[in-house]
Design a protein around this motif. Sequence first.
Motif, PDB file in Angstrom:
ATOM      1  N   LYS A 104      44.428  44.193  28.346  1.00 46.01           N
ATOM      2  CA  LYS A 104      43.587  43.829  29.436  1.00 46.01           C
ATOM      3  C   LYS A 104      42.696  42.866  29.743  1.00 46.01           C
ATOM      4  CE  LYS A 104      41.413  47.396  31.409  1.00 46.01           C
ATOM      5  NZ  LYS A 104      40.854  48.777  32.103  1.00 46.01           N
TER       6      LYS A 104
ATOM      7  N   TRP B 120      43.122  39.311  31.703  1.00 46.62           N
ATOM      8  CA  TRP B 120      42.157  39.207  32.959  1.00 46.62           C
ATOM      9  C   TRP B 120      41.272  38.011  32.705  1.00 46.62           C
ATOM     10  CZ3 TRP B 120      42.099  39.768  37.529  1.00 46.62           C
ATOM     11  CH2 TRP B 120      40.814  40.171  38.558  1.00 46.62           C
TER      12      TRP B 120
ATOM     13  N   PRO C 274      39.951  43.771  35.812  1.00 46.83           N
ATOM     14  CA  PRO C 274      39.993  43.479  37.142  1.00 46.83           C
ATOM     15  C   PRO C 274      39.001  44.325  37.866  1.00 46.83           C
ATOM     16  CG  PRO C 274      42.153  43.708  36.294  1.00 46.83           C
ATOM     17  CD  PRO C 274      40.915  43.771  35.256  1.00 46.83           C
TER      18      PRO C 274
END
Lengths: 261, 458
Positions: free
Chosen positions: B317, B321, B275
């Motif tokens: 993660k 994303w 992000p």
Amino acid sequence: MDVVSFLLPLGYAAIIVLVTWAIARVASTLVGRILRQSRPLLAAQIRRSVWLLIWLIGLVTAIEEVGVPSDILLLIVALFGVGVILTIREALENAGAKYFADVFIPFKVGDSIRVQGHSGKVIEINSMSTILLGDDNTLVSVPNTVLMREAVVNTTPQAWKEVIIPITIRNDIDLPAFESAVLKSVNKLKPSLDSRFPPVMTMRSKGPQSTELSLSIMVSRPEQRDAITAEVNKRVAELVESMSKAKKQGNAADRSPAGPA
Amino acid sequence: MDPLRLCVNTQTPLVRFRETGTAKKKKAPPETTNLSDLTDGVDYTFSPGGVTRMVFPLVRRMIREGTLRDAHWVALNPTGPDTVRAGGLTLHSVHLPKDRLKSYGIVKETLWGAAHRTVQDTPPDEDVFWTDDFSEYAYYNRLTAEVIGELDQRYDFDLFYIHDFQQLPMGQMLGPLKPKIYRWHIPFEQSAIPDHWKELLTTYFDSYDVIVVSAGRYREALKSFGYSGKVRKIYPYVDPRAYSRPPRRERAAVRRRLGLREDDDVVLVVARMDPMKGQDRAIRAFAGLASRYPRLRLVLVGNGSFSSSKGGLGLSKGSRWREELEGLARRLSVGNRVVFAGHVPQRELDALYETCRFTVLPSIEEGFGLVVVEGWLHSKAALVTERAGIAELVAEGKNGLLIDPDRPEEMGEAMRLLLDDEERARQIGGRGYETSKQCSLDAGVRAETEMITHLVGR
């Protein structure tokens, strides 16, 4: 027969030395346990003194056993000692001052202090003197006796809050796991500690048998200093004990036929 | 100066080993695996990013030039063999037990999130340094310090060079006896660091002899923060010779593989899936232009980091994303015009740089932004977030265009400027190429050698 009468006292003396060794070890451990909630450096000094006293008594007894009159021996040692004291009086004063400074003077390497018109950061404390790095990059050597006689001002911010807990662990204890366990345990005391300063463990030295560590914590209120120090000491001692025990049990299991291959 | 023995420490390993590769079978000590006996792409892959692009070439060059006698590189590598020889370099793996990896990962993500201002849902008074997770972070660092300590007993290093914020406690754990350099790669803004972190971070910073940062503003911020030691600014660097200009045939093959037509205009974003990298901003800006430029395509290169990989920390993660970005592109009706290329080999990346009209670095925060330099090496203009360290090398309109990642419409406007004026874009790319020399391996090696020589003093 003559050989036996010659060897027998030597044997007794050897046994006395062995017994002295055992008593000194047990007494030292006992004193350490009894004093584990008191100031760590003071406890270490008392342990050392007890150990020294037991050895002194043991050695004198052993020497008497082999037929050497201890009073003559003590006289020779005393005369020799007086001679040494007269020869290196200043050095001894400094070394003695260092000995007491360890216990009573409230600063450590890394602190900023002011003494006798000199100020700077403490970069070394040796048996003779304490070395300061002055603000103008000069080195100042302050004899340790001066530190005992003069008022020393520790100008390090928050210096009154800091408590240094010396820790010794055997090298067969897993250091990363030990440190992690100590931090977890001490973190629970956060309400009594300054939350801006989490506990930090530092390795001071690593010998062939053991590792010297120090744990730095910051108390939030001065009146709680001794109580917190005692509690942290207790927790650390318990962890050292339990991890040592676990290690011993693990080793025993490894050696037993039913243990892991 | 006598050649030195260097110990490098990073969290990310230089090479990641495949669980099923030959290296795994050779793990049992004391056998040392030799990288030349293994196959790139089968047994291992080089980690993308700074360790491979920057640290590895630096160490190799310093060995070749005789500044270093040899070097040892210690890194977290749960699936790696204990020791791997790679020329004059020896790689050592730190094996963090799986049950401790998660807690370590939580702390490192918290620190990283604070530095990049991406942590928004953390209560301001939460103090990660007092948690059980932090004890595991300390465990990892102490474990690494123990590995380095044993190596130091054997090899007697002249210098430790510690990289990455994850390794920050190493300086304090390694003790004061030998020179230690610390390279802080991520952004450093005083306002991003919670006040109650200051004391511990200062303790850690103070344990190093020199701290190296990637931009002048981080140096100033570090001083304002209270660090009184030496700080050096050295721009991150790459070896220009590692980049090539693939011929038309290869470029066409890459286009075909990614489903791009010959006459498609490509806007390129090279960043791992995270992000903080702001790919969502680029998609929004791109969506605003899509109807005006029907042949325009946005290509996103990169996948998860070492932390996201199965061989690394196993955090998810990166894939999360990517799913979010795919959803966003679909919602903005550009799902079929945003290409997720994932990780691509260097040669294909070079082909994409050659193919694209310009590059975009849309990060919310960015320690430096070496991908801009990579684009410049292909003489491509760059849109650069003003929150990247490299922004201080961008002269607005001369060698790039600065953008605010929170203003997609402005970003779109900057894209339009370069799309409509091809000649201007070409000139900006040309000047960018000249600027890239400040971030070349030659410049980096000079600065690093000078710093090391000064520090070691021989």
